[in-house]
Design a protein around this motif. Sequence first.
Motif, short mmCIF file in Angstrom:
data_model
loop_
_atom_site.label_atom_id
_atom_site.label_comp_id
_atom_site.label_asym_id
_atom_site.label_seq_id
_atom_site.Cartn_x
_atom_site.Cartn_y
_atom_site.Cartn_z
N ALA A 48 0.84 -1.21 0.00
CA ALA A 48 0.00 0.00 0.00
C ALA A 48 0.87 1.25 0.00
O ALA A 48 0.58 2.23 -0.71
N ALA A 49 1.95 1.25 0.78
CA ALA A 49 2.85 2.41 0.81
C ALA A 49 3.53 2.61 -0.55
O ALA A 49 3.71 3.75 -0.99
N LEU A 50 3.88 1.51 -1.21
CA LEU A 50 4.47 1.61 -2.55
C LEU A 50 3.48 2.24 -3.53
O LEU A 50 3.84 3.14 -4.30
N GLN A 55 1.49 7.05 -6.45
CA GLN A 55 0.45 8.03 -6.70
C GLN A 55 0.97 9.44 -6.47
O GLN A 55 0.73 10.35 -7.28
N TYR A 56 1.72 9.65 -5.39
CA TYR A 56 2.30 10.97 -5.14
C TYR A 56 3.31 11.36 -6.21
O TYR A 56 3.41 12.53 -6.57
N LEU A 57 4.06 10.39 -6.70
CA LEU A 57 5.01 10.66 -7.78
C LEU A 57 4.27 11.14 -9.03
O LEU A 57 4.70 12.09 -9.69
N TYR A 62 6.45 15.32 -4.33
CA TYR A 62 7.64 14.53 -4.03
C TYR A 62 7.88 14.32 -2.53
O TYR A 62 8.35 13.23 -2.15
N PRO A 63 7.58 15.26 -1.65
CA PRO A 63 7.75 14.96 -0.21
C PRO A 63 6.85 13.81 0.25
O PRO A 63 7.28 12.96 1.03
N GLY A 64 5.62 13.76 -0.22
CA GLY A 64 4.73 12.65 0.11
C GLY A 64 5.24 11.33 -0.44
O GLY A 64 5.14 10.29 0.21
N MET A 65 5.81 11.38 -1.64
CA MET A 65 6.38 10.19 -2.25
C MET A 65 7.52 9.65 -1.40
O MET A 65 7.58 8.46 -1.10
N ILE A 66 8.42 10.54 -0.97
CA ILE A 66 9.57 10.12 -0.18
C ILE A 66 9.11 9.52 1.15
O ILE A 66 9.62 8.47 1.57
N CYS A 67 8.14 10.15 1.79
CA CYS A 67 7.64 9.63 3.07
C CYS A 67 7.04 8.23 2.91
O CYS A 67 7.26 7.35 3.74
#
Length: 108
Positions: A48-50, A55-57, A62-67
């Motif tokens: 799910a995190a992947l 989705q954020y990418l 990008y900050p949401g993607m990194i988190c």
Amino acid sequence: MNIIKELIAENGVIYLISQVISIIATFFLLISYQQPTHKRIVGTQALAALLFGTQYLMIGQYPGMICNYIGMVRAVSYSFRTKSKIQKYAYFTLWKEGHLETLYELLC
């Protein structure tokens, strides 16, 4: 069909695909709580995190993607963790001497 065409015209196909990925990720996150073993729970949450990171990418956050990718790596590494007697003793010693609170304050 006109609603879908209007959404694509306003936001683009990438945005709609990212929303579908988000719905799938939410489904996996909810399903993870129904898994019978700890490894499957953590593995489903990592998936799910992947998907959330992807989705954020896609929407450029990008900050949401990194988190989310860090959360995925944390979940995967946590699924392979085993507690040894040394780890239990070290945690108890840190807690007993008051160093655990200091470590928490440094990290947060």
